[in-house]
Design a protein around this motif. Structure first.
Motif, PDB file in Angstrom:
ATOM      1  N   ASP A 174      33.231  49.732  51.748  1.00 25.64           N
ATOM      2  CA  ASP A 174      32.523  49.030  50.988  1.00 25.64           C
ATOM      3  C   ASP A 174      32.968  49.628  49.306  1.00 25.64           C
ATOM      4  OD1 ASP A 174      31.026  47.367  52.074  1.00 25.64           O
ATOM      5  OD2 ASP A 174      29.082  48.235  52.273  1.00 25.64           O
ATOM      6  N   MET A 175      32.737  50.832  49.262  1.00 25.54           N
ATOM      7  CA  MET A 175      32.994  51.751  47.867  1.00 25.54           C
ATOM      8  C   MET A 175      34.101  52.024  47.890  1.00 25.54           C
ATOM      9  SD  MET A 175      33.018  55.695  47.449  1.00 25.54           S
ATOM     10  CE  MET A 175      34.008  56.728  49.048  1.00 25.54           C
ATOM     11  N   GLN A 176      35.862  51.514  48.941  1.00 26.96           N
ATOM     12  CA  GLN A 176      36.817  51.215  48.234  1.00 26.96           C
ATOM     13  C   GLN A 176      37.025  49.734  47.475  1.00 26.96           C
ATOM     14  OE1 GLN A 176      39.749  51.971  51.578  1.00 26.96           O
ATOM     15  NE2 GLN A 176      38.985  50.090  52.664  1.00 26.96           N
ATOM     16  N   MET A 177      36.498  49.031  47.924  1.00 27.00           N
ATOM     17  CA  MET A 177      36.783  47.597  47.137  1.00 27.00           C
ATOM     18  C   MET A 177      36.156  48.051  45.853  1.00 27.00           C
ATOM     19  SD  MET A 177      38.635  46.084  49.392  1.00 27.00           S
ATOM     20  CE  MET A 177      38.155  45.160  47.636  1.00 27.00           C
ATOM     21  N   ASP A 178      34.701  47.747  45.584  1.00 28.84           N
ATOM     22  CA  ASP A 178      34.201  48.447  44.741  1.00 28.84           C
ATOM     23  C   ASP A 178      34.732  48.899  43.278  1.00 28.84           C
ATOM     24  OD1 ASP A 178      32.033  47.221  45.453  1.00 28.84           O
ATOM     25  OD2 ASP A 178      30.725  49.124  46.134  1.00 28.84           O
ATOM     26  N   PHE A 179      35.645  50.309  44.095  1.00 29.14           N
ATOM     27  CA  PHE A 179      36.835  50.365  43.573  1.00 29.14           C
ATOM     28  C   PHE A 179      37.320  50.413  42.876  1.00 29.14           C
ATOM     29  CE2 PHE A 179      40.578  53.250  43.013  1.00 29.14           C
ATOM     30  CZ  PHE A 179      40.484  54.205  41.921  1.00 29.14           C
TER      31      PHE A 179
END
Length: 627
Positions: free
Chosen positions: A203-208
């Protein structure tokens, strides 16, 4: 039958050699500024969470709590309440290592108002990187924004002793040299994964990707950066290649593997599906890069995540093809790049990816996802748009950062406080302070095409043509009775010089010269002198009937001037008349001579002259004698 845990065993077997001694700890400096006995520069390890202030510094007071010294529970005090000791300087909380996750310590300190966390190692050993937990404690991961560092046991014990004595312990965290910054372009890599069902990290890398996409494309399109995406794969040990687990997680006969998204080999998507989509994304970048548009990778990854999610059962080759076509990329070239995932041979693209995982120089092996590598140094901290932009901006050579690095999100604004200690001309709003990503630079500016020269700290002076238009070139200027006089001249590229009639340095002052007192003017008999600002006036004793001649310093009668003037005019008039008459006479004489010569030539052709006739007769007699 082997269960889901077998996947972890395979990964560990495959990575054992790479993990041994190749993990490099990214460090920055911590400088103790007080008390006197501890002053100095020390090393600390950057935590793999929170937001390190890459390219900048953070100065604060060290607070060692009386209770909850390991920070595993919420603090019952507010660390903000202690800021009265130092004005606006924040507080860093000193916490002992042990008993709970590093992220738990940082989160508890953050909600209590701490600006940073200093974790004291529990034993004498080389510094390690504080990482976030993989399975538990991750509820704080995305919300931690303060930086965290690990310091040595020796330094920590010294800081604790000073704090317990009531001494003012001040520390400066310095991230300015954490990343190399050799030139005007930053090379950075993003190690990611197409899997969107791996929990908070996915989730964090896609939000980034979604938030940083626009910034990354601007940097790439303008040539400020060179970006390369990468994907981690593992290999399956040869003894397990034919096993069900390897077949479900690997392609190309066990050469390239990824963990099963659900850790279940019987349903949903398998690891080999992830490897295949990872390979697609690498090939999208390769084809886009070959066409001069590498930034299209960001659009593809962004659109694929939205249009082809696993939870909607759209994580397929067909869906990926639709995204590729919508971006105008050549799908045939991409399919050729992907190759045959069932072939018992190496895939050159994935082989290159595995080779790139191996660390070299000061960079360690890439073993975790996601990982950002900036100028060949691994980034530590949260994948946050602002934090990553700061890290990338700190990779530029000083003063060469692009404008985007001076946006409100990342600029230091040191020029806003006391003008950064640089030279300032308040009257013309001209300053030598220039805000860069790493802090202010005192450098004399160029304003409206005019370059200022000086040390940038105490003085800057306009130089060259046009300098008088800005701050009057740093020269003296004054206005009296509607008349303005300046010591700056456009004819001179540098320097200030008082004009005629003044004396002084030309910078701070120019004083009027009293020509009357100095007896340098108006010395003629009967003349009277009156000094004026920058000049003088001389009057003659005869009043209005006399005229003062400044160059000759004498007085003459206006009547004499008048008679002399009319006599001179008559002389000129008669001179012009005589010159005209003379010119006309010469003209007439030359014209008559020319006409006479022309007439004689014509007559000679039709009426031979006497001399010619006599000559002919003599010639005739001579011929008769011969007969």
């Amino acid at each position: 039958m082997m269960g889901p845990g077998w996947c972890a065993v395979v990964v560990l077997l495959a990575m054992t050699e790479a993990a041994a001694g190749r993990f490099v700890v990214e460090k920055n400096s911590v400088r103790v500024t007080s008390p006197e006995g501890l002053k100095g520069k020390y090393e600390c390890a950057i935590g793999n969470f929170g937001v390190p202030q890459y390219g900048g510094t953070l100065h604060g007071w060290v607070v060692y709590p009386k209770v909850n010294r390991q920070g595993c529970k919420e603090f019952d005090v507010s660390f903000k309440d202690k800021e009265h000791r130092s004005g606006a300087r924040p507080n860093f909380v000193l916490i002992d290592r042990g008993e709970c996750f590093f992220t738990t310590k940082a989160w508890n300190a953050q909600i209590a108002g701490a600006a940073a966390v200093l974790v004291v190692d529990s034993k004498d050993e080389p510094l390690i990187t504080m990482d976030n937990p993989d399975d538990t404690g991750t509820k704080h991961l995305e919300n931690i924004t303060i930086p965290s560092v690990l310091i040595t046991k020796k330094l920590g014990e010294d800081l604790k002793k000073s704090a317990e004595k009531g001494e003012m312990v001040s520390v400066l965290l310095d991230w300015r040299e954490s990343l190399p910054h050799p030139d005007e372009r930053v090379e950075y890599e993003f190690w990611t994964n197409s899997n969107d069902e791996c929990g908070p990290k996915c989730d964090m890398q896609m939000d980034f990707v979604k938030s940083f996409r626009g910034t990354a494309q601007v940097l790439e399109q303008k040539g400020y950066t060179q970006f390369t995406p990468h994907y981690i794969t593992w290999y399956c040990p040869e003894a397990f290649v034919v096993s069900k687990q390897c077949k479900s997680q690997c392609i190309n006969h066990g050469r390239y593997c990824a963990p099963d998204p659900e850790q279940d080999f019987n349903k949903g998507y398998d690891g080999k599906d992830v490897v295949f989509q990872n390979l697609h994304q690498v090939c999208v970048f390769k084809v886009a890069n070959d066409t001069g548009k590498p930034w299209l990778w960001w659009d593809y990854v962004h659109d694929f995540a939205i249009r082809c999610p696993m939870k909607e059962k759209k994580y397929t080759h067909e869906c990926a093809s639709h995204v590729i076509k919508s971006l105008g990329l050549d799908i045939e070239k991409i399919d050729k790049c992907v190759g045959d995932p069932e072939a018992d041979e190496e895939n050159p693209i994935l082989k290159a990816e595995q080779d790139a995982q191996i660390g070299h120089g000061k960079r360690g092996d890439v073993t975790i996802l996601p990982t950002l590598v900036v100028n060949n140094r691994q980034y530590r901290g949260k994948l946050d748009k602002g934090a990553v932009l700061k890290a990338i901006c700190s990779g530029f050579e000083e003063t060469t950062e692009p404008t985007i690095c001076l946006s409100e999100d990342v600029q230091t604004n040191e020029c806003l406080e006391n003008n950064g200690g640089c030279w300032l001309d308040n009257d013309n709003n001209v300053t030598a302070c220039r805000d860069t990503f790493r802090g202010r630079v005192c450098e004399c500016p160029i304003v409206k095409g005019v370059k200022f020269v000086g040390d940038g700290y105490t003085n800057c002076e306009a130089s060259g043509i046009g300098r008088c238009e800005i701050n009057n070139g740093g020269c003296w200027k004054e206005t009296k009775n509607g008349k303005t006089i300046s010591a700056c001249s456009h004819e001179e590229s540098n320097g200030c010089k008082c004009p005629e009639g003044f004396k002084g340095d030309g910078i701070k002052s120019c004083e009027d010269i009293d020509e009357c007192k100095m007896k340098t003017a108006c010395q003629c008999t009967g003349c009277s002198c009156e000094n004026t600002w920058g000049s003088y006036e001389c009057s003659c004793a005869g009043g209005d009937s006399m005229l003062y001649m400044r160059e000759q310093d004498t007085c003459i009668s206006k009547q004499a001037v008048s008679s002399v003037g009319w006599s001179f005019m008559w002389v000129i008039f008669f001179g012009l008349v005589f010159a005209g008459v003379g010119a006309y006479a010469v003209y007439k004489y030359r014209l008559r001579s020319y006409m006479d010569s022309e007439i004689r030539a014509i007559m000679a052709q039709y009426m031979p002259l006497d001399s010619q006739e006599g000559a002919n007769q003599q010639q005739h007699v001579a011929h008769a004698g011969d007969i």
